[in-house]
Design a protein around this motif. Structure first.
Motif, PDB file in Angstrom:
ATOM      1  N   LEU A 204       0.841  -1.188   0.000  1.00 57.50           N
ATOM      2  CA  LEU A 204       0.000   0.000   0.000  1.00 57.50           C
ATOM      3  C   LEU A 204       0.878   1.242   0.000  1.00 57.50           C
ATOM      4  CD1 LEU A 204      -2.599  -1.110   2.710  1.00 57.50           C
ATOM      5  CD2 LEU A 204      -2.937  -1.118   0.232  1.00 57.50           C
ATOM      6  N   ILE A 205       0.379   2.337  -0.553  1.00 57.66           N
ATOM      7  CA  ILE A 205       1.144   3.579  -0.671  1.00 57.66           C
ATOM      8  C   ILE A 205       0.453   4.686   0.111  1.00 57.66           C
ATOM      9  CG2 ILE A 205       1.673   5.469  -2.285  1.00 57.66           C
ATOM     10  CD1 ILE A 205       2.642   3.492  -4.265  1.00 57.66           C
ATOM     11  N   TYR A 206       1.268   5.498   0.806  1.00 63.96           N
ATOM     12  CA  TYR A 206       0.747   6.687   1.479  1.00 63.96           C
ATOM     13  C   TYR A 206       1.489   7.928   0.988  1.00 63.96           C
ATOM     14  CZ  TYR A 206       4.856   6.039   4.551  1.00 63.96           C
ATOM     15  OH  TYR A 206       6.123   5.868   5.047  1.00 63.96           O
ATOM     16  N   GLY A 207       0.850   9.074   1.189  1.00 66.17           N
ATOM     17  CA  GLY A 207       1.420  10.327   0.704  1.00 66.17           C
ATOM     18  C   GLY A 207       0.838  10.741  -0.632  1.00 66.17           C
ATOM     19  N   ILE A 208      -0.270  10.143  -1.028  1.00 61.85           N
ATOM     20  CA  ILE A 208      -0.920  10.466  -2.303  1.00 61.85           C
ATOM     21  C   ILE A 208      -1.637  11.803  -2.172  1.00 61.85           C
ATOM     22  CG2 ILE A 208      -2.645   9.674  -3.974  1.00 61.85           C
ATOM     23  CD1 ILE A 208      -2.089   6.811  -2.945  1.00 61.85           C
ATOM     24  N   ALA A 209      -1.616  12.590  -3.226  1.00 62.58           N
ATOM     25  CA  ALA A 209      -2.281  13.889  -3.203  1.00 62.58           C
ATOM     26  C   ALA A 209      -3.748  13.731  -2.816  1.00 62.58           C
ATOM     27  CB  ALA A 209      -2.168  14.565  -4.573  1.00 62.58           C
ATOM     28  N   GLY A 210      -4.155  14.479  -1.781  1.00 62.92           N
ATOM     29  CA  GLY A 210      -5.540  14.441  -1.329  1.00 62.92           C
ATOM     30  C   GLY A 210      -5.834  13.349  -0.313  1.00 62.92           C
ATOM     31  N   GLN A 211      -4.905  12.442  -0.085  1.00 59.64           N
ATOM     32  CA  GLN A 211      -5.129  11.334   0.847  1.00 59.64           C
ATOM     33  C   GLN A 211      -4.898  11.802   2.279  1.00 59.64           C
ATOM     34  OE1 GLN A 211      -1.948   8.418   1.261  1.00 59.64           O
ATOM     35  NE2 GLN A 211      -3.399   6.764   0.840  1.00 59.64           N
ATOM     36  N   THR A 212      -5.802  11.474   3.169  1.00 62.49           N
ATOM     37  CA  THR A 212      -5.664  11.798   4.580  1.00 62.49           C
ATOM     38  C   THR A 212      -5.219  10.550   5.346  1.00 62.49           C
ATOM     39  OG1 THR A 212      -7.923  11.183   5.179  1.00 62.49           O
ATOM     40  CG2 THR A 212      -7.561  13.444   4.363  1.00 62.49           C
ATOM     41  N   PRO A 213      -4.728  10.714   6.582  1.00 57.90           N
ATOM     42  CA  PRO A 213      -4.416   9.529   7.391  1.00 57.90           C
ATOM     43  C   PRO A 213      -5.612   8.594   7.529  1.00 57.90           C
ATOM     44  CG  PRO A 213      -3.413  11.468   8.370  1.00 57.90           C
ATOM     45  CD  PRO A 213      -4.271  11.958   7.240  1.00 57.90           C
ATOM     46  N   ALA A 214      -6.808   9.152   7.658  1.00 53.79           N
ATOM     47  CA  ALA A 214      -8.003   8.300   7.765  1.00 53.79           C
ATOM     48  C   ALA A 214      -8.226   7.508   6.482  1.00 53.79           C
ATOM     49  CB  ALA A 214      -9.230   9.159   8.079  1.00 53.79           C
ATOM     50  N   ASP A 215      -7.952   8.137   5.335  1.00 53.02           N
ATOM     51  CA  ASP A 215      -8.062   7.424   4.061  1.00 53.02           C
ATOM     52  C   ASP A 215      -7.092   6.255   4.007  1.00 53.02           C
ATOM     53  OD1 ASP A 215      -9.955   9.251   3.114  1.00 53.02           O
ATOM     54  OD2 ASP A 215      -8.419  10.540   2.224  1.00 53.02           O
ATOM     55  N   PHE A 216      -5.876   6.487   4.488  1.00 56.67           N
ATOM     56  CA  PHE A 216      -4.864   5.437   4.440  1.00 56.67           C
ATOM     57  C   PHE A 216      -5.232   4.282   5.369  1.00 56.67           C
ATOM     58  CE2 PHE A 216      -0.434   3.873   5.480  1.00 56.67           C
ATOM     59  CZ  PHE A 216      -0.274   3.229   4.276  1.00 56.67           C
ATOM     60  N   VAL A 217      -5.725   4.611   6.549  1.00 53.36           N
ATOM     61  CA  VAL A 217      -6.178   3.554   7.462  1.00 53.36           C
ATOM     62  C   VAL A 217      -7.335   2.779   6.838  1.00 53.36           C
ATOM     63  CG1 VAL A 217      -7.273   3.108   9.695  1.00 53.36           C
ATOM     64  CG2 VAL A 217      -5.353   4.706   9.549  1.00 53.36           C
ATOM     65  N   ALA A 218      -8.185   3.467   6.096  1.00 55.39           N
ATOM     66  CA  ALA A 218      -9.281   2.767   5.422  1.00 55.39           C
ATOM     67  C   ALA A 218      -8.745   1.783   4.393  1.00 55.39           C
ATOM     68  CB  ALA A 218     -10.207   3.794   4.751  1.00 55.39           C
ATOM     69  N   ASP A 219      -7.659   2.153   3.686  1.00 52.91           N
ATOM     70  CA  ASP A 219      -7.029   1.205   2.760  1.00 52.91           C
ATOM     71  C   ASP A 219      -6.509  -0.016   3.505  1.00 52.91           C
ATOM     72  OD1 ASP A 219      -7.388   2.272   0.219  1.00 52.91           O
ATOM     73  OD2 ASP A 219      -5.624   3.551   0.349  1.00 52.91           O
ATOM     74  N   ILE A 220      -5.885   0.217   4.654  1.00 54.58           N
ATOM     75  CA  ILE A 220      -5.369  -0.899   5.463  1.00 54.58           C
ATOM     76  C   ILE A 220      -6.519  -1.794   5.928  1.00 54.58           C
ATOM     77  CG2 ILE A 220      -4.239  -1.487   7.643  1.00 54.58           C
ATOM     78  CD1 ILE A 220      -2.488   1.015   7.228  1.00 54.58           C
ATOM     79  N   ASP A 221      -7.591  -1.178   6.403  1.00 55.77           N
ATOM     80  CA  ASP A 221      -8.741  -1.971   6.845  1.00 55.77           C
ATOM     81  C   ASP A 221      -9.331  -2.784   5.696  1.00 55.77           C
ATOM     82  OD1 ASP A 221      -8.578  -1.143   9.466  1.00 55.77           O
ATOM     83  OD2 ASP A 221      -9.990   0.520   9.225  1.00 55.77           O
TER      84      ASP A 221
END
Length: 471
Positions: free
Chosen positions: A234-251
């Motif tokens: 999984l990738i983080y630091g994408i334009a417009g992505q929030t920490p909550a968005d990233f956790v949602a990807d993990i979930d």
């Protein structure tokens, strides 16, 4: 090669390619910590930008005769992909001509014959502790070609595929049932799939030309089979992505209960799709990393490095296989773009990121004969200092850390005699912890791993990378 890769700034993020800037390589740790923790992926040392033509070429038979060959890693690089993501700087060719993969496979078999003989396959003092297929995308190969490659690996290198720990990369586009059946029949232990995100907006932002349902279907197909380890990237630091968005990807990934999860910060590099469009990334990378780490630790995963999280190995009930140490044991790279690691020499083919450069190198490689593979022609010679530095850097990138006694046994000197002031400075800023027997990165040290690794590069490696002309 005399020109220097472009260094630029976009927004508030410093965009760095493969060489550290003068400010970084001459700074103290305090000055380093005033900058960004996201400099460049810290993996193998030195980076391929430090490699140069070897004059004269090095005979592989003579090189490997001097090496400990009891626990080698054999890695096959497949330089083809169905798509090329906007962030990708891997050595890979998108949509190769229809006849090229077959030509590549035929040439690979010639290389396998030459290298197996040079390394001494079949001798009592030569053995393999790991095997892997990477790229590119190994499952870009049709099922029949993939099976032929694995058969040749077993027969020519004597690798017991089912009992030797292994890993194969795949992608949502190429993760088909027939290919998975071939990998399952070969006893592949680990399947790694680059999902990057399940959010359509995030996929578009990184130039990932796939729909999220494609990844969902691929994960379902993998879990329908008997692979002991599933890894999801999984990738983080994408334009417009929030920490909550990233956790949602993990979930979302947790629905398939992956045994491993890799969390990658987004880097924008020269000659990649995003680099050409000069697009920036989110300033919240640290916040995303911390949120993702907390979620995985809460779910029972262990952190192994800045990027790697895994379920406790003991809970998987797998035979660990022969012992292998990435700092000490050698690696045999096969296929254009693969790196090989001997103690005193790292070598590979030339390297490129841009499509034209990759096509040129692959096109030349598939015309080689068996005799062409008897020598290394492009690489980096590691003297005693570079060997020590490599051990230091690779150890400090892992939670397991650097064991002082293992360092003494390897080099006949203490790490404190060689790098004592460096360790003390990193420790004084909370990046390392030391119990007397082992020096380990702290949680903060892991967050800064991608800045610490290039900061520890030798002056020679910095200079070579700084002068590399990327193509």
């Amino acid at each position: 090669m005399t020109s220097t890769p472009t260094r630029s700034a976009i927004g508030q993020n410093r965009v760095l390619d493969y060489a550290s800037t003068e400010r970084q390589v001459t700074s103290s740790v305090a000055e380093l910590l005033a900058g960004s923790p996201f400099i460049a992926y810290g993996y193998a040392y030195p980076h391929k930008t430090a490699y140069r033509p070897l004059a004269p070429p090095v005979e592989l038979r003579a090189l490997w005769a001097e090496e400990d060959r009891r626990a080698l890693f054999v890695y096959v690089h497949v330089p083809f992909c169905a798509v090329r993501c906007g962030f990708c700087n891997l050595f890979t060719q998108k949509h190769p001509p229809e006849e090229l993969p077959a030509r590549w496979l035929s040439t690979l078999f010639e290389q396998m014959d030459a290298v197996a003989e040079a390394v001494g396959v079949g001798q009592a003092d030569t053995g393999f502790a790991r095997w892997a297929l990477g790229g590119g995308t190994p499952t870009f190969l049709e099922a029949g070609a993939l099976e032929a490659l694995l058969v040749r690996l077993r027969e020519r290198f004597g690798v017991d595929l089912p009992t030797t720990p292994s890993s194969v990369e795949t992608s949502p586009e190429t993760c088909t049932d027939d290919r998975l059946a071939v990998l399952e029949a070969a006893g592949t232990r680990r399947i790694s799939i680059g999902v990057q995100s399940f959010a359509e907006a995030s996929l578009r932002a990184v130039g990932r030309p796939q729909a999220a349902p494609l990844a969902v279907a691929a994960l379902d197909r993998i879990r329908a089979r008997s692979f002991p380890i599933l890894n999801v990237d999984l990738i983080y630091g994408i334009a417009g992505q929030t920490p909550a968005d990233f956790v949602a990807d993990i979930d979302h990934a947790m629905r398939w209960a992956p045994e491993q999860v890799y969390l990658y910060p987004l880097y924008q590099r020269p000659l990649t799709g995003l680099g050409k469009r000069a697009r920036s990334w989110d300033d919240q990378r640290i916040a995303c990393l911390r949120a993702g780490r907390a979620r995985l630790l809460e779910a029972g995963y262990e952190q192994v490095s800045m990027r790697m999280f895994q379920r406790p190995p003991a809970s998987l009930g797998l035979d660990p296989g022969p012992a292998y140490c990435c700092q000490a044991d050698g690696m045999i790279g096969l296929g254009v773009g693969a790196r090989s690691y001997a103690r005193s020499l790292h070598y590979s083919d030339d390297w490129a990121v841009g499509a034209a450069g990759v096509r040129s190198i692959v096109g030349e490689w598939v015309g080689r004969t068996r005799a062409d593979f008897e020598h290394a022609r492009h690489g980096f010679v590691l003297d005693g200092d570079e060997q020590r530095r490599r051990w230091l850097i690779q150890s400090l990138l892992q939670v397991a850390g650097l064991e002082r006694q293992a360092y003494v046994e390897r080099f006949g000197a203490t790490v404190d005699a060689d790098f004592g002031s460096t360790l003390a400075e990193l420790g004084a800023h909370g990046l390392l912890e030391d119990d007397g027997a082992t020096v380990r990165p702290t949680t903060l040290g892991l967050e800064w791993a991608d800045a610490i690794a290039p900061w520890l590069n030798s002056p020679a490696v910095r200079a070579a990378s700084r002068d590399y002309e990327l193509r």
